[in-house]
Design an enzyme around this catalytic site. Structure first.
Site, mmCIF file in Angstrom:
data_model
loop_
_atom_site.group_PDB
_atom_site.id
_atom_site.type_symbol
_atom_site.label_atom_id
_atom_site.label_comp_id
_atom_site.label_asym_id
_atom_site.label_seq_id
_atom_site.Cartn_x
_atom_site.Cartn_y
_atom_site.Cartn_z
ATOM 1 N N ASP A 75 -0.319 4.983 1.052
ATOM 2 C CA ASP A 75 -0.654 5.904 2.136
ATOM 3 C C ASP A 75 -0.650 5.191 3.481
ATOM 4 O O ASP A 75 -1.376 4.214 3.681
ATOM 5 C CB ASP A 75 -2.034 6.520 1.883
ATOM 6 N N ASP A 115 0.873 -1.163 0.000
ATOM 7 C CA ASP A 115 0.000 0.000 0.000
ATOM 8 C C ASP A 115 0.917 1.222 0.000
ATOM 9 O O ASP A 115 2.121 1.105 0.242
ATOM 10 C CB ASP A 115 -0.884 -0.031 1.250
#
Length: 219
Positions: A11, A9
């Site tokens: 963020d 991922d």
């Protein structure tokens, strides 16, 4: 059944962007006379651009379109990232370390423009075999669409991937896709206990992310 890919991922895993997103979106809502609700930030985490822009336009602010919301917020985020990335400790080293081990993918709720900007400023864009923004799939996190798409683009079965996530919706998304999940939750936005329970391992920071750990948790 060995690991064939590691999927990050963005963020909250590589950059500490959630406070920036919250500040920018809060500012937009306040500047348009809107109302920021107690659960707004939690709801927004993991949503695709289309989803969060529509939510702000329909639930928080009157008299604007989702397109107007998205354009203004993303433009402000671009400016903030250009001024300086909120890079998390160990992010670049973790990407380079894992890239020497297995092909990398990325499944992010950020729009494509911000994904490319961040990876470019970090000079690691060439290390990712495939990157997917949830604005490019039908549903954002916690739906598995983004993770399933990045696995398909890498031609790797989801069950042979290990995902690295931080948020409740991200953990749910990667798990629903059938990936083994390593959680590195952010103290400012702790994952819900039921979501954290989906992780095969909970790490405290990116320095713990090693090929040896990935091999152990994937067994």
């Amino acid at each position: 059944m060995s690991v064939q890919a590691v999927v990050f991922d963005l963020d909250g895993v590589l950059i500490d962007s959630e406070p920036v997103w919250e500040e920018v979106r809060r500012g937009y809502v306040a500047g348009h006379g809107g109302r920021w609700l107690p659960d707004t930030q939690e709801r927004l985490m993991g949503m695709s651009t289309e989803e969060w822009a529509a939510y702000i336009a329909s639930d928080l602010v009157d008299g604007v379109t989702a397109e107007e919301v998205a354009y203004t917020v993303i433009d402000q985020m671009t400016q903030r990232y250009t001024e300086g990335l909120p890079l998390l400790p160990g992010a670049e080293d973790a990407v380079r370390r894992m890239a020497r081990y297995r092909p990398l993918g990325l499944a992010s709720s950020s729009p494509r423009a911000l994904i490319d900007l961040v990876l470019g400023k970090l000079r690691v864009e060439s290390l990712f075999q495939a990157t997917v923004s949830t604005e490019e799939v039908e549903y954002g996190k916690p739906a598995p669409d983004g993770y399933l798409t990045v696995a398909a683009r890498m031609d790797v079965p989801p069950g042979r991937c290990v995902a690295v996530e931080d948020s409740s919706n991200g953990l749910r998304s990667a798990h629903a896709a059938g990936m083994t999940v390593i959680a590195i939750p952010r103290p400012a936005h702790p994952a819900a206990p039921d979501a954290l329970a989906l992780a095969a391992h909970v790490a405290g920071h990116l320095d713990e992310l090693t090929p040896e750990l990935v091999e152990v948790v994937h067994r």
